[in-house]
Design a protein around this motif. Structure first.
Motif, PDB file in Angstrom:
ATOM      1  N   GLY A 109       0.835  -1.205   0.000  1.00 61.47           N
ATOM      2  CA  GLY A 109       0.000   0.000   0.000  1.00 61.47           C
ATOM      3  C   GLY A 109       0.868   1.252   0.000  1.00 61.47           C
ATOM      4  N   PHE A 110       1.970   1.197   0.706  1.00 61.52           N
ATOM      5  CA  PHE A 110       2.916   2.327   0.745  1.00 61.52           C
ATOM      6  C   PHE A 110       3.413   2.622  -0.671  1.00 61.52           C
ATOM      7  N   TRP A 111       3.853   1.580  -1.374  1.00 66.13           N
ATOM      8  CA  TRP A 111       4.404   1.784  -2.728  1.00 66.13           C
ATOM      9  C   TRP A 111       3.309   2.232  -3.693  1.00 66.13           C
ATOM     10  N   GLY A 147      16.683  12.971  -0.057  1.00 59.08           N
ATOM     11  CA  GLY A 147      17.350  12.048   0.870  1.00 59.08           C
ATOM     12  C   GLY A 147      16.424  10.962   1.400  1.00 59.08           C
ATOM     13  N   CYS A 148      15.148  11.009   1.025  1.00 57.92           N
ATOM     14  CA  CYS A 148      14.182  10.007   1.524  1.00 57.92           C
ATOM     15  C   CYS A 148      14.626   8.603   1.118  1.00 57.92           C
ATOM     16  N   ILE A 149      14.636   7.685   2.085  1.00 58.09           N
ATOM     17  CA  ILE A 149      15.041   6.305   1.777  1.00 58.09           C
ATOM     18  C   ILE A 149      13.828   5.368   1.752  1.00 58.09           C
ATOM     19  N   MET A 150      12.626   5.959   1.729  1.00 55.02           N
ATOM     20  CA  MET A 150      11.401   5.161   1.585  1.00 55.02           C
ATOM     21  C   MET A 150      11.276   4.096   2.679  1.00 55.02           C
ATOM     22  N   CYS A 151      11.623   4.504   3.902  1.00 54.24           N
ATOM     23  CA  CYS A 151      11.595   3.529   4.997  1.00 54.24           C
ATOM     24  C   CYS A 151      10.182   3.316   5.534  1.00 54.24           C
ATOM     25  N   GLY A 152       9.297   4.304   5.344  1.00 54.48           N
ATOM     26  CA  GLY A 152       7.913   4.152   5.809  1.00 54.48           C
ATOM     27  C   GLY A 152       7.687   4.589   7.243  1.00 54.48           C
ATOM     28  N   ALA A 153       8.726   5.088   7.928  1.00 63.56           N
ATOM     29  CA  ALA A 153       8.556   5.461   9.338  1.00 63.56           C
ATOM     30  C   ALA A 153       7.494   6.555   9.493  1.00 63.56           C
ATOM     31  N   CYS A 154       7.514   7.532   8.573  1.00 60.32           N
ATOM     32  CA  CYS A 154       6.547   8.634   8.674  1.00 60.32           C
ATOM     33  C   CYS A 154       5.122   8.117   8.474  1.00 60.32           C
ATOM     34  N   VAL A 155       4.967   7.191   7.557  1.00 58.93           N
ATOM     35  CA  VAL A 155       3.644   6.626   7.269  1.00 58.93           C
ATOM     36  C   VAL A 155       3.152   5.825   8.477  1.00 58.93           C
ATOM     37  N   PRO A 170       2.512  11.003   4.193  1.00 59.38           N
ATOM     38  CA  PRO A 170       3.647  11.942   4.154  1.00 59.38           C
ATOM     39  C   PRO A 170       4.750  11.568   3.156  1.00 59.38           C
ATOM     40  N   ALA A 171       5.083  10.295   3.043  1.00 56.54           N
ATOM     41  CA  ALA A 171       6.203   9.929   2.156  1.00 56.54           C
ATOM     42  C   ALA A 171       5.851  10.236   0.706  1.00 56.54           C
ATOM     43  N   ALA A 172       4.633   9.866   0.294  1.00 56.31           N
ATOM     44  CA  ALA A 172       4.223  10.106  -1.094  1.00 56.31           C
ATOM     45  C   ALA A 172       4.095  11.607  -1.357  1.00 56.31           C
ATOM     46  N   VAL A 213       9.908  11.537  13.375  1.00 54.03           N
ATOM     47  CA  VAL A 213      10.432  10.173  13.249  1.00 54.03           C
ATOM     48  C   VAL A 213      11.319   9.957  12.020  1.00 54.03           C
ATOM     49  N   CYS A 214      11.360  10.908  11.111  1.00 55.13           N
ATOM     50  CA  CYS A 214      12.115  10.670   9.862  1.00 55.13           C
ATOM     51  C   CYS A 214      13.615  10.556  10.155  1.00 55.13           C
ATOM     52  N   PRO A 215      14.244   9.459   9.761  1.00 57.40           N
ATOM     53  CA  PRO A 215      15.679   9.303  10.043  1.00 57.40           C
ATOM     54  C   PRO A 215      16.568  10.125   9.123  1.00 57.40           C
ATOM     55  N   LYS A 216      15.977  10.759   8.105  1.00 58.53           N
ATOM     56  CA  LYS A 216      16.789  11.498   7.127  1.00 58.53           C
ATOM     57  C   LYS A 216      16.460  12.987   7.071  1.00 58.53           C
ATOM     58  N   GLY A 217      15.641  13.449   7.988  1.00 57.92           N
ATOM     59  CA  GLY A 217      15.335  14.885   8.026  1.00 57.92           C
ATOM     60  C   GLY A 217      14.643  15.403   6.774  1.00 57.92           C
ATOM     61  N   VAL A 218      13.781  14.581   6.202  1.00 58.68           N
ATOM     62  CA  VAL A 218      13.094  14.989   4.962  1.00 58.68           C
ATOM     63  C   VAL A 218      12.089  16.118   5.224  1.00 58.68           C
ATOM     64  N   GLY A 219      11.500  16.124   6.408  1.00 62.24           N
ATOM     65  CA  GLY A 219      10.552  17.184   6.754  1.00 62.24           C
ATOM     66  C   GLY A 219       9.289  17.109   5.917  1.00 62.24           C
TER      67      GLY A 219
HETATM   68  S1  SF4 Z   1      10.434   8.694   7.317  1.00 61.04           S
HETATM   69 FE1  SF4 Z   1      11.647  10.088   6.046  1.00 61.04          FE
HETATM   70  S2  SF4 Z   1      13.009   8.750   4.912  1.00 61.04           S
HETATM   71 FE2  SF4 Z   1      11.409   7.449   5.727  1.00 61.04          FE
HETATM   72  S3  SF4 Z   1       9.835   7.358   4.095  1.00 61.04           S
HETATM   73 FE3  SF4 Z   1       9.268   9.034   5.447  1.00 61.04          FE
HETATM   74  S4  SF4 Z   1      10.181  10.854   4.534  1.00 61.04           S
HETATM   75 FE4  SF4 Z   1      11.220   9.082   3.630  1.00 61.04          FE
END
Ligand code: SF4
Ligand code: SF4
Ligand code: FES
Length: 319
Positions: A109-111, A147-155, A170-172, A213-219
Motif C-alpha cells: 500500500g505504501f508503494w 534524501g528520503c530512503i522510503m523507509c515508511g517510518a513517517c507513514v 507523508p512519504a508520497a 520520526v524521519c531518520p533522514k530529516g526529509v521534513g
Molecule cells: S520517514 Fe523520512 S526517509 Fe522514511 S519514508 Fe518518510 S520521509 Fe522518507
C-alpha cells in the motif's frame, strides 16, 4: 548490560493468530543497536523471530519498526538510548500497514501511494539534445527531500492515516513535492490538481510526527505545507481544505485568535447545512468539557491585535 526486549509477535499461521508480546533477556553492549540485538535474539534465543533488514547502515530503509512507541530505523537506534530505567525496550512492527509476520509489514500500500503521485520527471516542451539542465541553486532546496530512503517510518506514525487510510500520506506527498518543485518538471499544475482531491495534501492534520520520526530529516510536513502554498498560488480550485487555511489566517489577522464558529461557517459555507450540522456533536462535547471561551461563543478581537497584523505584514514582505 542486561536488557529486556518486549517484542510484539504475530504468526498468521498459528491458531488463533492473535498478536501478543514476548520478552527476551539479552546481554547487550553499549554500542549495540536495536537491530544488532534483534539479530542476536534470532541467532541465540528464538530462530522464529521474523524481521526485515539489509544494509545495517541506515541506507536501505528496510528495518523500520516501532521502538518504544515511535517508528525508527532499528539499525540507527542504540539500545542504551532506548532502555527504560528497568532496562526494557519495546519493539513492534510499523503501524498503518498490515503485519505479515512479527516485525515485518506489508508495504504494498505504501508503494501504491508513492506510484499514485507519479514520481518521475514529466518535462514540458521540446526534448533537449543533451540532458535536461537545472542550475545548482534551483535544485539545492530539493536535496533534503531527495534524501528520503522510503523507509515508511513517517507513514507508520501518521495521525491522519490512522483515521483515514485513503490519505496518500507523508512519504508520497514529500515525493510529490520533489517533482512539483523541480524546475525541469512541466506537470506541476496537474500534479497539484490531483493532490487537491480528497485524500491529498489537505488531509494532513499537521501533527508533526512525520518530522519527528524521519531518520533522514526529509521534513514531510513542511513539504506538504509548501505544496498547499503552491496550490493556492497556482489557483487550483478552492476546497474546504484550502478555505480552512485561508480563513484560519484571516481570522488570526483580524482578531488575533481563532474564532471556531466563524472558521466552520466560512470554511464550509452557510448553505452547506448538512456539513455544519455534522459538527454539532463536537460542539456539544466542547461545551460539556468547558472548552468555550469565557467571553462566550462570539469571539472579539483580542487587545493588542495590531501586533499580529504587523507580524503578518512582515511575513508578506519577506522575499
Ligand atoms: S520517514 Fe523520512 S526517509 Fe522514511 S519514508 Fe518518510 S520521509 Fe522518507
Ligand atoms: S504532519 Fe501530516 S503527514 Fe505528517 S504525520 Fe502528521 S498528519 Fe501525517
Ligand atoms: S538495515 Fe538498512 S536502513 Fe536499517
Amino acid at each position: 548490560m542486561i536488557t529486556i526486549f518486549r517484542i510484539r509477535r504475530f504468526n498468521p499461521e498459528a491458531a488463533p493468530s492473535m498478536p501478543y508480546f514476548q520478552e527476551y533477556k539479552l546481554d547487550t553492549d553499549r554500542a549495540d543497536t536495536v537491530l544488532d540485538a534483534l539479530i542476536d535474539i534470532r541467532e541465540t534465543l528464538d530462530e522464529s523471530l521474523t524481521l526485515r533488514c539489509s544494509c545495517r547502515g541506515a541506507i536501505c530503509g528496510s528495518c523500520s519498526m516501532r521502538i518504544n512507541g515511535h517508528a525508527a530505523l532499528a539499525c540507527k537506534t542504540k539500545v542504551q538510548a532506548m532502555a527504560s530505567e528497568r532496562g526494557v525496550v519495546q519493539v513492534e512492527p510499523m503501524n498503518n500497514m498490515p503485519v505479515i509476520k512479527d516485525l515485518v509489514t506489508d508495504m504494498a500500500g505504501f508503494w501504491e501511494k508513492v506510484r499514485q503521485v507519479q514520481p518521475w520527471l514529466q518535462p514540458a516542451g521540446q526534448e533537449p539534445e543533451g540532458e535536461y539542465l537545472a542550475s545548482s541553486e534551483s535544485m539545492n532546496h530539493l536535496t533534503g527531500v531527495m534524501g528520503c530512503i522510503m523507509c515508511g517510518a513517517c507513514v507508520s506514525d501518521c495521525a491522519a492515516l490512522e483515521v483515514d487510510e485513503r490519505f496518500v500520506g507523508p512519504a508520497a506527498l514529500a515525493k510529490a513535492y520533489r517533482f512539483v518543485a523541480d524546475p525541469r518538471d512541466g506537470a506541476a499544475r496537474s500534479r497539484l490538481l490531483a493532490l487537491n482531491e480528497p485524500g491529498g495534501m489537505w488531509d494532513c492534520t499537521r501533527c508533526m510526527e512525520c518530522i519527528e520520526v524521519c531518520p533522514k530529516g526529509v521534513g514531510a510536513m513542511e513539504r506538504i505545507m509548501s505544496l498547499r502554498s503552491r496550490g493556492i498560488e497556482a489557483g487550483v480550485p478552492s476546497t474546504s481544505g484550502s478555505r480552512h487555511a485561508e480563513v484560519f489566517a484571516d481570522l488570526i489577522y483580524r482578531k488575533g485568535r481563532l474564532d471556531e464558529p466563524m472558521l466552520a461557517t466560512r470554511t464550509f459555507g452557510l448553505q452547506n447545512l448538512s456539513r455544519l450540522l455534522s459538527l454539532l456533536p463536537m460542539v456539544l462535547r466542547a461545551f460539556v468539557r468547558g472548552k468555550v471561551p469565557k467571553s462566550g461563543p462570539l469571539h472579539r478581537a483580542i487587545p493588542g491585535v495590531e501586533k499580529f497584523r504587523r507580524l503578518f505584514q512582515r511575513m508578506e514582505e519577506r522575499p
